[in-house]
Motif scaffolding. Sequence first.
Motif, PDB file in Angstrom:
ATOM      1  N   LEU A   1      28.218  32.494  69.835  1.00 47.42           N
ATOM      2  CA  LEU A   1      28.482  31.117  69.439  1.00 47.42           C
ATOM      3  C   LEU A   1      29.029  31.077  68.017  1.00 47.42           C
ATOM      4  CD1 LEU A   1      25.232  29.360  70.768  1.00 47.42           C
ATOM      5  CD2 LEU A   1      27.450  29.575  71.911  1.00 47.42           C
ATOM      6  N   SER A   2      29.824  30.062  67.727  1.00 48.75           N
ATOM      7  CA  SER A   2      30.333  29.877  66.372  1.00 48.75           C
ATOM      8  C   SER A   2      29.235  29.329  65.474  1.00 48.75           C
ATOM      9  CB  SER A   2      31.516  28.913  66.387  1.00 48.75           C
ATOM     10  OG  SER A   2      31.071  27.600  66.706  1.00 48.75           O
ATOM     11  N   ALA A   3      29.465  29.402  64.180  1.00 48.03           N
ATOM     12  CA  ALA A   3      28.498  28.862  63.230  1.00 48.03           C
ATOM     13  C   ALA A   3      28.290  27.373  63.465  1.00 48.03           C
ATOM     14  CB  ALA A   3      28.954  29.131  61.795  1.00 48.03           C
ATOM     15  N   ASP A   4      29.351  26.671  63.791  1.00 47.05           N
ATOM     16  CA  ASP A   4      29.246  25.236  64.046  1.00 47.05           C
ATOM     17  C   ASP A   4      28.409  24.961  65.297  1.00 47.05           C
ATOM     18  OD1 ASP A   4      30.247  22.472  63.295  1.00 47.05           O
ATOM     19  OD2 ASP A   4      30.914  22.577  65.382  1.00 47.05           O
ATOM     20  N   GLN A   5      28.577  25.771  66.333  1.00 49.75           N
ATOM     21  CA  GLN A   5      27.805  25.581  67.554  1.00 49.75           C
ATOM     22  C   GLN A   5      26.321  25.869  67.318  1.00 49.75           C
ATOM     23  OE1 GLN A   5      30.235  28.264  69.993  1.00 49.75           O
ATOM     24  NE2 GLN A   5      30.681  26.532  71.391  1.00 49.75           N
ATOM     25  N   ILE A   6      26.042  26.903  66.527  1.00 45.01           N
ATOM     26  CA  ILE A   6      24.639  27.225  66.238  1.00 45.01           C
ATOM     27  C   ILE A   6      24.002  26.110  65.413  1.00 45.01           C
ATOM     28  CG2 ILE A   6      23.157  28.792  64.904  1.00 45.01           C
ATOM     29  CD1 ILE A   6      24.904  31.084  65.928  1.00 45.01           C
ATOM     30  N   ALA A   7      24.748  25.543  64.466  1.00 48.94           N
ATOM     31  CA  ALA A   7      24.232  24.403  63.704  1.00 48.94           C
ATOM     32  C   ALA A   7      23.959  23.224  64.634  1.00 48.94           C
ATOM     33  CB  ALA A   7      25.214  24.008  62.611  1.00 48.94           C
ATOM     34  N   THR A   8      24.863  22.991  65.573  1.00 52.24           N
ATOM     35  CA  THR A   8      24.682  21.898  66.541  1.00 52.24           C
ATOM     36  C   THR A   8      23.443  22.129  67.393  1.00 52.24           C
ATOM     37  OG1 THR A   8      27.068  21.461  66.649  1.00 52.24           O
ATOM     38  CG2 THR A   8      25.735  20.694  68.499  1.00 52.24           C
ATOM     39  N   LEU A   9      23.260  23.371  67.846  1.00 51.78           N
ATOM     40  CA  LEU A   9      22.104  23.705  68.669  1.00 51.78           C
ATOM     41  C   LEU A   9      20.807  23.538  67.875  1.00 51.78           C
ATOM     42  CD1 LEU A   9      21.259  24.746  71.435  1.00 51.78           C
ATOM     43  CD2 LEU A   9      21.624  27.092  70.602  1.00 51.78           C
ATOM     44  N   ALA A  10      20.815  23.957  66.621  1.00 51.59           N
ATOM     45  CA  ALA A  10      19.629  23.806  65.780  1.00 51.59           C
ATOM     46  C   ALA A  10      19.317  22.327  65.548  1.00 51.59           C
ATOM     47  CB  ALA A  10      19.834  24.520  64.448  1.00 51.59           C
ATOM     48  N   ASN A  11      20.338  21.537  65.281  1.00 55.10           N
ATOM     49  CA  ASN A  11      20.123  20.107  65.061  1.00 55.10           C
ATOM     50  C   ASN A  11      19.535  19.437  66.300  1.00 55.10           C
ATOM     51  OD1 ASN A  11      21.076  20.071  62.402  1.00 55.10           O
ATOM     52  ND2 ASN A  11      23.198  19.760  63.037  1.00 55.10           N
ATOM     53  N   TYR A  12      20.061  19.802  67.467  1.00 55.39           N
ATOM     54  CA  TYR A  12      19.579  19.200  68.711  1.00 55.39           C
ATOM     55  C   TYR A  12      18.108  19.537  68.960  1.00 55.39           C
ATOM     56  CZ  TYR A  12      18.957  18.316  73.693  1.00 55.39           C
ATOM     57  OH  TYR A  12      18.472  17.867  74.900  1.00 55.39           O
TER      58      TYR A  12
END
Length: 479
Positions: free
Chosen positions: A400-411
Amino acid sequence: MLAAKRPAQRGLRVSALVGGQVAALALAGAGIAETTETHLEQIERGGYVARASGCMSCHQEDLSGGYQIETPMGTIVASNISPSFDHGIGGYSRDDLARVLRRGVSPDRRLYPAMPYTSFRGMSDADIDALYVWLMDQEPVDEPPLHQTDLPFPFNIRTGVMAWNWLYLGERDLPPLEDPVLQRGAYLVDHLGHCGECHTPRSDFFAMQDTQYLAGEEMDGWLAPNLTSDPVSGIGIWSEQDIVDYLRTGHAGNVVQAAGPMADVVEHSTRHLEDEDLAAMAAYLKTIPAIASGVQDIPAIPPASDRGDPRHRYGQIREEMTAALAREDLSEPEQLYIRHCAACHGVTGQGQPQAFYPPLVQNAALRRTDPGNLLQVLLHGVPAGKLARAPAMPGFADELSADQIATLANYTRATFGGRQDSALTAADVEHVLAPDEEMPAPLRALQVAAWVGVVVGFAALTLILWWLARRRWPKRQEV
């Protein structure tokens, strides 16, 4: 580590002792059996001291060393402490070991305080005696670690540690304790277990700040959380049983799991300790005065009375996954979670506690204001075998990209962690992937001053040599 002349005989090995017990019994009249039994008891006690001291967490189960500690000054590598004469401590005497543990001084060099001698300083003579006997009874590993400590000038000059020791190596001003259980707990936490070495904030010169003892610190990119009795940023809400369970298994109340360096501590150290010792540690930790630290705004774990009882029935996750994947209105965060997390942790975050897949609902990693440990796990995963019966978790750094991992963490933080919102960005993820550990300003100034001193010294030496040559030149002309 030390190339020394081999003594004529070193400690008897357990195998030799066990194999020789028949002979020992035959010579009981001479007291040989009693000596053998005492020696075996000391070896057993020494092994327990090694576990309680966490020796294997850094030096490996075979004592070959190699664990790397990343610091702003460079990489410090744990040495070979097996009884190898060429690469380990085979030439050490008992007093040599005591000096290492209490002063950080080995027969051939000074150790950096990454070796927790500031805490081991309080070890008892009896425990050092037993540890020495046990260490010398282990199989030698006759090779050095793959890597060696690599620090830049002037920190690679170990003599400088003398100044650090003069400033910071002393007795801690900790309150006296009357209760023998609390005394034992304090000994295990403050000295053998050296908990403060990771969980206490450090100064710019990497000395523990005793006024903030056990108030939490970041080590190797992981948050070593506050262990004081503060109810929000510390463990004030934890019960003593929560602490015992965590130290024994790496899990507590389905709401917290050990990962990173702490999983190593559980694997190699605390899970091997006796129940009485774990209970003593828990009792002592509950007496540590509360210190509010960091930016934590809700307790990392909820009180036991507010915790859910996550369960799943057979086939539940498969049914929920089928229904979720059939939906056409999934948001991007939901899609990421369903595809990468829900098969183990459940669509509703209930996990599979019976199969040791932890619930995400009320999970401490999601509730912490500091997201560092959560991002570490999402990026790098958790290898199998760290905690008893716990399965591996894959990391997503390469998927996953850094942006996707940030999105997953936020969710996950907002959906399951009880946080009102979460606004992590790709930059937060990149920081965990490639931390920018700048050297503290005082150490940088010390480094610059050292280089200036070298340059000035070299210039002075050049001028002296030039002056001496000038004085001799006329005499050579006359000749």
